[in-house]
Design an enzyme around this catalytic site. Structure first.
Site, short mmCIF file in Angstrom:
data_model
loop_
_atom_site.label_atom_id
_atom_site.label_comp_id
_atom_site.label_asym_id
_atom_site.label_seq_id
_atom_site.Cartn_x
_atom_site.Cartn_y
_atom_site.Cartn_z
N ASP A 169 -2.03 -8.81 11.42
CA ASP A 169 -3.39 -9.19 11.02
C ASP A 169 -3.91 -10.40 11.78
O ASP A 169 -5.12 -10.63 11.85
CB ASP A 169 -3.46 -9.47 9.51
CG ASP A 169 -3.26 -8.21 8.68
OD1 ASP A 169 -3.62 -7.13 9.18
OD2 ASP A 169 -2.76 -8.31 7.56
N HIS A 184 5.50 -13.15 6.55
CA HIS A 184 5.72 -11.73 6.24
C HIS A 184 6.83 -11.60 5.21
O HIS A 184 7.75 -12.42 5.17
CB HIS A 184 6.10 -10.95 7.51
CG HIS A 184 5.92 -9.47 7.35
ND1 HIS A 184 6.88 -8.67 6.82
CD2 HIS A 184 4.85 -8.68 7.62
CE1 HIS A 184 6.42 -7.43 6.78
NE2 HIS A 184 5.19 -7.40 7.26
N ARG A 201 3.75 -5.41 16.50
CA ARG A 201 2.39 -4.86 16.52
C ARG A 201 1.43 -5.94 17.02
O ARG A 201 0.51 -5.66 17.78
CB ARG A 201 1.97 -4.39 15.12
CG ARG A 201 2.82 -3.25 14.57
CD ARG A 201 2.51 -2.98 13.10
NE ARG A 201 2.82 -4.14 12.26
CZ ARG A 201 2.61 -4.21 10.96
NH1 ARG A 201 2.08 -3.16 10.34
NH2 ARG A 201 2.91 -5.28 10.27
N SER A 219 0.83 -1.22 0.00
CA SER A 219 0.00 0.00 0.00
C SER A 219 0.86 1.26 0.00
O SER A 219 0.64 2.19 -0.80
CB SER A 219 -0.96 0.00 1.19
OG SER A 219 -0.28 -0.26 2.39
N HIS A 242 -2.18 -8.81 1.70
CA HIS A 242 -1.77 -7.58 2.43
C HIS A 242 -2.87 -7.27 3.46
O HIS A 242 -3.20 -8.11 4.29
CB HIS A 242 -1.52 -6.48 1.39
CG HIS A 242 -0.91 -5.22 1.91
ND1 HIS A 242 -0.19 -5.14 3.07
CD2 HIS A 242 -0.93 -3.93 1.41
CE1 HIS A 242 0.24 -3.89 3.26
NE2 HIS A 242 -0.22 -3.14 2.27
C1 LIG Z 1 -0.22 -6.06 7.08
C2 LIG Z 1 0.29 -7.09 6.20
O1 LIG Z 1 0.20 -6.97 5.03
S1 LIG Z 1 1.06 -8.41 6.91
C3 LIG Z 1 0.78 -9.76 5.74
C4 LIG Z 1 -0.64 -10.18 5.71
N1 LIG Z 1 -0.85 -11.36 4.85
C5 LIG Z 1 -1.10 -12.57 5.36
O2 LIG Z 1 -1.14 -12.77 6.56
C6 LIG Z 1 -1.38 -13.66 4.34
C7 LIG Z 1 -0.62 -14.94 4.69
N2 LIG Z 1 0.81 -14.75 4.47
C8 LIG Z 1 1.35 -14.83 3.22
O3 LIG Z 1 0.70 -15.13 2.23
C9 LIG Z 1 2.84 -14.54 3.07
O4 LIG Z 1 3.52 -14.87 4.25
C10 LIG Z 1 3.13 -13.07 2.71
C11 LIG Z 1 2.38 -12.68 1.44
C12 LIG Z 1 2.71 -12.13 3.82
C13 LIG Z 1 4.62 -12.88 2.47
O5 LIG Z 1 4.95 -13.56 1.29
P1 LIG Z 1 6.44 -13.98 0.95
O6 LIG Z 1 7.40 -12.90 1.30
O7 LIG Z 1 6.44 -14.41 -0.48
O8 LIG Z 1 6.65 -15.21 1.93
P2 LIG Z 1 7.72 -16.39 1.87
O9 LIG Z 1 8.96 -15.99 1.12
O10 LIG Z 1 7.89 -16.87 3.25
O11 LIG Z 1 6.95 -17.46 0.97
C14 LIG Z 1 7.54 -18.71 0.65
C15 LIG Z 1 6.43 -19.74 0.47
O12 LIG Z 1 5.76 -19.91 1.72
C16 LIG Z 1 4.37 -19.74 1.54
N3 LIG Z 1 3.80 -19.08 2.72
C17 LIG Z 1 4.12 -17.87 3.23
N4 LIG Z 1 3.31 -17.57 4.26
C18 LIG Z 1 2.46 -18.60 4.39
C19 LIG Z 1 1.36 -18.86 5.23
N5 LIG Z 1 0.96 -17.97 6.14
N6 LIG Z 1 0.69 -20.02 5.08
C20 LIG Z 1 1.08 -20.92 4.14
N7 LIG Z 1 2.10 -20.72 3.29
C21 LIG Z 1 2.77 -19.57 3.42
C22 LIG Z 1 4.26 -18.80 0.36
O13 LIG Z 1 2.97 -18.85 -0.22
C23 LIG Z 1 5.36 -19.33 -0.53
O14 LIG Z 1 4.88 -20.50 -1.16
P3 LIG Z 1 5.25 -20.83 -2.69
O15 LIG Z 1 6.72 -21.05 -2.68
O16 LIG Z 1 4.44 -22.04 -2.99
O17 LIG Z 1 4.87 -19.64 -3.51
O1 LIG Z 2 5.38 -4.59 5.57
C1 LIG Z 2 4.66 -5.27 4.83
O2 LIG Z 2 5.03 -5.75 3.74
C2 LIG Z 2 3.26 -5.61 5.22
C3 LIG Z 2 2.87 -5.03 6.54
O3 LIG Z 2 3.06 -5.63 7.57
C4 LIG Z 2 2.29 -3.70 6.54
O4 LIG Z 2 2.24 -3.06 5.48
O5 LIG Z 2 1.87 -3.23 7.61
#
Ligand SMILES: CC(=O)SCCNC(=O)CCNC(=O)[C@H](O)C(C)(C)COP(=O)(O)OP(=O)(O)OC[C@H]1O[C@@H](n2cnc3c(N)ncnc32)[C@H](O)[C@@H]1OP(=O)(O)O
Ligand SMILES: O=C([O-])CC(=O)C(=O)O
Length: 460
Positions: free
Chosen positions: A400, A343, A352, A267, A297
């Site tokens: 989250d 993350h 947080r 964002s 996100h």
């Molecule tokens: C405020 C925020 O935005 S915080 C983030 C909020 N999002 C979530 O909670 C959604 C669940 N989490 C995720 O999808 C991921 O951890 C993300 C998008 C936040 C980060 O993504 P990345 O930096 O690509 O994570 P990472 O390098 O650890 O990913 C490696 C693998 O682990 C998987 N993985 C990462 N987190 C998770 C999870 N919570 N559950 C299952 N699998 C996961 C990824 O999908 C990826 O799989 P792939 O190789 O088959 O594509």
């Molecule tokens: O930092 C990030 O990529 C996601 C996150 O936790 C936020 O935007 O608050």
């Protein structure tokens, strides 16, 4: 006197450890007028002395891996450490909780004091914070055409789509855009941008609450903005929770903590990219909201609640660690992500998340809440399961994972709305950077992309 952040923090703590405020009476704009020339000087020096200094390298994995790890943006208000989490101008979350002013009668950080810190790098006085609250309340009414626009949306339109569209429509009144059309100098960009950013932040409670009322409480009248309340006190009242002090306090903390998470998150980065074209703050932040609305996100907080409630529905309220473990495996084996975990940068539990859990631990009614307890129990099991699953680089919870359960307990149960609250918050950081980008004259963002063929050629 301008002190480096750490020194300033210590200087703002009295010997007894109680917060002591500087006696400044300067307004936000006057404070920025003081700070900006020093930052401009800092940038000039960096450019002159270090333009060619190498600070990292780019591997093929970075290019195909969502640019993870590439140091490629200037972002002033906060820096994220993978292990420690976020610091706002050098202050950790516990530091902020010690020194940033709260609302009268409240204990939690408020949006105004966080905004002041993000924008200026300084801890505001109580008086400065109150002055800013008043300014925001005075500027918070919506133009009638935007009210009409929101009222025309079908209740079935996702609240985040409604928020993004209405924020974009506010650009009708952009002072930056009007001044740009007249032909102002580059050195004047930041002050018009600041006006737009303050006006937008001021209007977010009325805008976000109108969406909530239309979708979930149709026909209930919105109260007028109260000039004696802080921004989030007003937001809570507009939502209809003004007499729920606990929820109002939670919203204050939630919104202060979600304000900024350095620049690379989807964002904030979107706001920065769009703003770099000199699109005004309304258009830039509208775009950011649509990035926030994705389930990887900000929308993850909605998904967490949906997932935890489905777990509760299937397993009942008094669930064992083993049952949760099996439920987690079911989610993973069906190819879904566990929402609220993992993350892009963090490699430890998100501070947080810890701060919001601390809020829960300090209130008996939350300790007893079945949904709050389920979220906590899930945290006790999920990291080990995710480690065993072996994919995610970070098996720990992000913010989250817990942000929604408290809202749910206190009666704000419409979880499709939760990302809107995040959207009210993220404006603090994304718009701060917009002011700094204009004050520092940062250029159009335009990284180089490569096709796979071009990449292979480069490798050879
Ligand atoms: C405020 C925020 O935005 S915080 C983030 C909020 N999002 C979530 O909670 C959604 C669940 N989490 C995720 O999808 C991921 O951890 C993300 C998008 C936040 C980060 O993504 P990345 O930096 O690509 O994570 P990472 O390098 O650890 O990913 C490696 C693998 O682990 C998987 N993985 C990462 N987190 C998770 C999870 N919570 N559950 C299952 N699998 C996961 C990824 O999908 C990826 O799989 P792939 O190789 O088959 O594509
Ligand atoms: O930092 C990030 O990529 C996601 C996150 O936790 C936020 O935007 O608050």
């Amino acid at each position: 006197m301008f002190l480096p952040p750490r020194t300033r923090l210590w200087a703002s703590l009295s010997r007894s450890g109680a917060p002591k405020r500087f006696a400044s009476t300067k307004s936000l704009k006057e404070t920025l007028q003081e700070v900006i020339p020093r930052k401009q000087e800092q940038l000039k020096k960096l450019k002159a002395e270090h333009s060619q200094t190498v600070v990292g390298d780019v591997k093929v994995e970075n290019i195909i891996g969502g640019m993870r790890g590439i140091k490629a943006m200037l972002w002033e208000a906060s820096v994220l450490d993978p292990n420690e989490g976020i610091r706002f101008h050098g202050l950790s979350i516990p530091d902020c909780q010690k020194v940033l002013p709260t609302a009268p009668g409240g204990k939690e950080i408020i949006a105004e004091s966080m905004l002041w810190l993000l924008l200026t790098g300084q801890v505001p006085t109580e008086a400065q914070t109150r002055q800013l609250s008043l300014e925001l309340a005075e500027k918070g009414d919506l133009p009638p055409f935007v009210e009409k626009l929101i009222d025309s949306f079908p209740a079935t339109l996702h609240p985040m789509t409604q928020l993004g569209m209405s924020v974009a429509a506010l650009n009708h009144d952009s002072l930056f855009q009007a001044a740009y059309e007249k032909g102002i100098k580059k050195s004047e960009y930041w002050s018009h941008t600041l006006e737009d950013c303050i006006n937008l932040i001021a209007r977010l409670p009325a805008l976000a609450a109108r969406i909530y009322r239309n979708v979930y409480k149709p026909g209930t009248p919105l109260p007028p903005l109260n000039k004696d309340l802080d921004l989030i006190g007003n937001y809570s009242a507009l939502l209809g929770f003004g007499d729920n002090h606990n929820l109002t306090e939670y919203l204050r903390l939630y919104i202060a903590l979600h304000g900024d998470h350095e620049g690379g998150n989807a964002s904030a980065h979107t706001a920065h990219l769009v703003g770099s074209t000199l699109a005004d703050p309304y258009l830039s932040y509208s775009a950011a909201l649509f990035a926030l609305a994705g389930p990887l996100h900000g929308l993850a907080n909605q998904e967490v609640l949906r997932w935890q409630l489905a777990m509760q529905e299937e397993l009942g309220s008094d669930v064992s660690h083993d049952q949760i473990r099996k439920y987690l495996w079911k989610t993973l084996n069906s190819g879904q992500v566990v929402p609220g975990y993992g993350h892009g940068v963090l490699r430890n539990p998100d501070p947080r998340f810890l701060a919001l859990q601390q809020f829960c631990d300090s209130r008996p009614e939350l300790e007893q809440s079945s949904i709050v307890r389920l979220v906590k129990k899930t945290f006790e099991v999920a990291p080990a399961v995710l480690k065993e699953h072996g994919k995610t680089k970070n098996p720990y919870p992000n913010v989250d994972a817990t942000s929604g359960c408290v809202l749910y307990h206190y009666g704000l149960r419409e979880f499709k709305y939760y990302t809107v609250i995040f959207g009210v918050s993220r404006a603090l950081g994304a718009l701060t950077q917009q002011v700094w980008a204009r004050a520092l004259g940062l250029p159009l963002e335009r990284p180089k992309s490569l096709s796979m063929d071009a990449l292979e050629k480069l490798i050879k």
